[in-house]
Design a protein around this motif. Structure first.
Motif, PDB file in Angstrom:
ATOM      1  N   CYS A 480      53.374  74.418  25.004  1.00  0.00           N
ATOM      2  CA  CYS A 480      52.605  73.213  24.649  1.00  0.00           C
ATOM      3  C   CYS A 480      51.211  73.588  24.143  1.00  0.00           C
ATOM      4  N   HIS A 481      50.608  74.562  24.808  1.00  0.00           N
ATOM      5  CA  HIS A 481      49.264  74.985  24.410  1.00  0.00           C
ATOM      6  C   HIS A 481      49.276  75.574  22.993  1.00  0.00           C
ATOM      7  N   LYS A 484      49.766  72.753  20.406  1.00  0.00           N
ATOM      8  CA  LYS A 484      48.562  71.929  20.240  1.00  0.00           C
ATOM      9  C   LYS A 484      47.464  72.709  19.519  1.00  0.00           C
ATOM     10  N   THR A 487      48.083  72.655  15.813  1.00  0.00           N
ATOM     11  CA  THR A 487      47.688  71.425  15.119  1.00  0.00           C
ATOM     12  C   THR A 487      46.193  71.383  14.833  1.00  0.00           C
ATOM     13  N   LYS A 488      45.394  72.114  15.624  1.00  0.00           N
ATOM     14  CA  LYS A 488      43.947  72.132  15.387  1.00  0.00           C
ATOM     15  C   LYS A 488      43.606  72.864  14.093  1.00  0.00           C
ATOM     16  N   ILE A 498      55.283  69.438  17.631  1.00  0.00           N
ATOM     17  CA  ILE A 498      55.074  69.012  19.019  1.00  0.00           C
ATOM     18  C   ILE A 498      56.122  67.976  19.402  1.00  0.00           C
TER      19      ILE A 498
END
Length: 687
Positions: A480-481, A484, A487-488, A498
């Protein structure tokens, strides 16, 4: 009289400036060309660093490598076995470990200039080379004609042999792929080129070119005594570096010659339209620059440069001699431009020559830029390239050229893919500390995003999601990290990874929440999706912001799934089928994937909303293919629609969709899975 001459001179300058501006729009500004070159170079650098010794090296060549993106131009690539090396003499063998490197000796003693025989020195080689071996004078040579047939037809069954290349077409995109051998040494027969480089190119470029050697492509000289066995020297790598060293006016002159060939010379008659090619235009420019036949290359005398090149070309056609730039004794006109064909071509070119620069009016691409000046002599012409390149075009080109998608995975085995990921991470770590340009940094950023996305699914796939296992919990948190974090630094469309992950780990509501946010962003009127964008709205909404911000807020690309990594279990048959057909990735249109995941999630929550998602997907696939689904992605789009319809129990509709998938271009190699699904549907219908 002097005033009249001055008027003509100034008129010529203004016309040159107008054509310069036009060519910046057609060929590209220096900024756009640099963007294309630097992103290609950094991607190739990464690819080579992570390619094992026993794999094949792939190099983009031809006009696309040089920085052109002209409409209708084909894609040229060169491929060679990384563990095979050609040497020029036996003393060079000491530089190689023959335990893991196959050595081949270049023997030019009986070949015309620019051609050679390739003698196999070591017994260890690959199967396609073994099948091309012939014995002459108690020595073993590699036959170019046999090797060409073996490599071209094995890799591309639908292709045809064109010169040394496998030539073909994928929908509208034409390709030429040459299977060759590489040599780390500069050939002695081209040593005179080094001595000629007094003013151009500069010594640093000469040293770089010589240090990187040459290639040999599988075609012999038609008049040679060993035509079927001979190989031609290829200086493609040297040529693109020479083109890189041109100033932008020289590059645009080269582009103008390419356009002039296609739109004017080739239109004269069917008898002569195959005699000259783009390579002759490039050779002409090289000689003109090196001989310093035009002291100043600038926008004001671009047409003068074109005319100098055209006159040299005309002279060559008259004499029937076009000297290869690296080995002048190799006459590029020897077999084609001779006899009656040569005479006809000369007469046609001479008629164009007699018209002067007015012959450019026959070019549909260039005509308007000349007419504008002729009808409005006082027209203000701004040659500042910044005014030619819009931010929208710049951003689009930068994002599309920086995409690493197909470079990530060239393996069909998961363990090798994982090893490749590790190598990619190490390579990125090494490169990011270097003084990179803006155009080199973005591809590495895009690659890092791709690495995070695939690592997330690789990590997750090690465990079955139950919600209680501690190792699984840690792996899930890491995945998950990474997603995410991706996406940044990624695009709007990267949010879908995700959602896919949440669906895969049974968190349907969380996946739907991400999908809703993604929907909002994808619905923005200023979204840039592939080639679809409203330029004015895009500039108004995100103009002036950093590219990272623009990417997160306003840019979307297709979704790429690597076939050795399971991202959505419903597509496992398609991924396995693709692997069997040598395809390493599935490219899925972003809106198709959006509705697909939405349908899958709602099936577990709300059947009404599930059907609504399916209806949207059906409308998209049936009616919006030209805008959001390109030709090359229709097979997988129809397949996904069929999967959803079959899961929803609409078997007749599913059968139709699968059949439609089979009628599309087989870009993804999923036909085996499609046939299997059709059999399954037919079986259900019969029951």
């Amino acid at each position: 009289m002097e005033f009249f001459s001055l008027r003509i001179f100034k008129g010529m300058q203004r016309m040159s400036e107008s054509v310069f501006v036009g060519l910046c729009e057609i060929v590209g500004t220096s900024q756009m060309v640099a963007l294309r070159r630097e992103t290609t170079d950094i991607k190739e650098m990464v690819e080579r660093q992570v390619t094992p010794n026993v794999w094949t090296i792939v190099m983009l060549s031809g006009s696309r490598r040089e920085g052109f993106r002209l409409t209708g131009s084909d894609v040229d690539k060169m491929c060679w076995s990384n563990d095979h090396r050609v040497i020029m003499d036996m003393s060079q063998s000491e530089y190689y470990n023959t335990a893991n490197t196959t050595l081949i000796l270049s023997d030019s003693s009986e070949s015309p200039p620019g051609f050679t025989l390739l003698q196999l020195l070591t017994p260890r080689t690959i199967r396609k080379v073994e099948s091309a071996l012939v014995r002459m004078n108690d020595r073993v040579y590699i036959s170019s004609s046999i090797y060409r047939q073996v490599t071209c037809l094995a890799a591309f069954p639908d292709s045809t042999v064109h010169g040394p290349c496998a030539s073909g077409k994928v929908v509208t995109l034409e390709y030429d792929i040459a299977y060759c051998f590489v040599c780390d040494f500069w050939p002695p027969s081209a040593s005179s080129w080094i001595d000629r480089c007094h003013s151009w190119p500069i010594p640093e470029v000469v040293d770089d070119i010589v240090r990187n050697g040459c290639h040999f492509v599988a075609i012999g000289h038609p008049l040679g005594i060993h035509e079927n066995e001979e190989w031609r020297f290829s200086f493609s790598q040297a040529e693109y570096k020479l083109v890189y060293s041109m100033n932008h006016c020289q590059f645009l002159t080269y582009g103008l010659l390419k356009i002039f060939l296609k739109e004017v010379i080739d239109q004269q008659s069917e008898e002569t339209n195959k005699l000259l090619c783009s390579y002759h235009m490039k050779t002409t420019v090289f000689w003109v620059i090196q001989k310093n036949m035009l002291p100043y290359w600038c926008p004001q005398n671009l047409l003068t440069g074109f005319w100098v090149c055209f006159k040299l070309l005309l002279k060559w056609v008259y004499k029937g001699i076009c000297p290869n730039f690296f080995i002048p004794q190799n006459n590029l006109f020897l077999t084609k431009v001779n006899g009656s064909a040569q005479n006809r071509l000369f007469l046609q070119l001479h008629e164009l020559y007699k018209k002067g620069l007015a012959c450019l009016l026959q070019s549909s691409s260039i005509r308007s830029y000349i007419i504008d000046v002729l009808y409005n002599p006082r027209l203000f012409i701004c040659t500042n390239e910044r005014h030619t390149l819009s931010d929208v075009q710049h951003d689009h080109d930068l994002v599309s050229e920086s995409d690493f998608g197909a470079f990530f995975s060239r393996t069909t085995v998961l363990t090798k893919a994982i090893q490749r990921v590790k190598q990619l991470i190490k390579t990125v770590e090494q490169l990011v500390v270097l003084p990179l340009t803006h155009y080199q940094a973005l591809p590495l950023q895009r690659l890092t995003v791709t690495i995070f996305q695939n690592l997330a699914f690789i990590t997750s796939n090690k465990y079955t999601y139950t919600g209680v296992n501690n190792q699984m919990y840690i792996a899930d948190k890491m995945s998950c990290h990474m997603l995410k974090l991706a996406t940044k630094f990624g695009l709007v469309s990267d949010m879908l990874y995700i959602a896919m992950y949440y669906y895969k780990t049974l968190r349907y509501r969380e996946a739907l929440s991400v999908l809703e946010m993604t929907k909002v962003k994808l619905a923005r009127p200023y979204l840039m999706y592939e080639y679809v964008v409203d330029g004015e709205r895009y500039t108004e909404a995100v103009g002036g912001q950093s590219l990272s911000t623009k990417m997160r807020q306003a840019v979307a690309r297709n979704i790429i799934l690597h076939n050795v990594i399971c991202s959505i279990s419903e597509l496992i048959p398609e991924q396995q089928s693709a692997i069997q057909n040598g395809q390493t990735i599935l490219i899925i249109p972003v809106f198709v994937m959006l509705h697909f995941v939405e349908f899958l999630c709602y099936r577990h929550i709300d059947t009404t909303l599930s059907q609504a998602a399916l209806d949207e997907l059906q409308v998209l696939v049936h009616h919006n293919q030209g805008l959001y689904i390109y030709d090359l992605h229709r097979d997988i789009s129809w397949e996904i629609l069929g999967i959803c319809q079959q899961m929803a129990g609409n078997l007749q509709a599913a059968l139709y969709s699968y059949q439609q998938s089979l009628t599309q271009h087989p870009s993804h190699g999923i036909q085996t899975a499609t046939h299997m699904r059709i059999q399954d549907v037919v079986s259900q219908l019969n029951n």
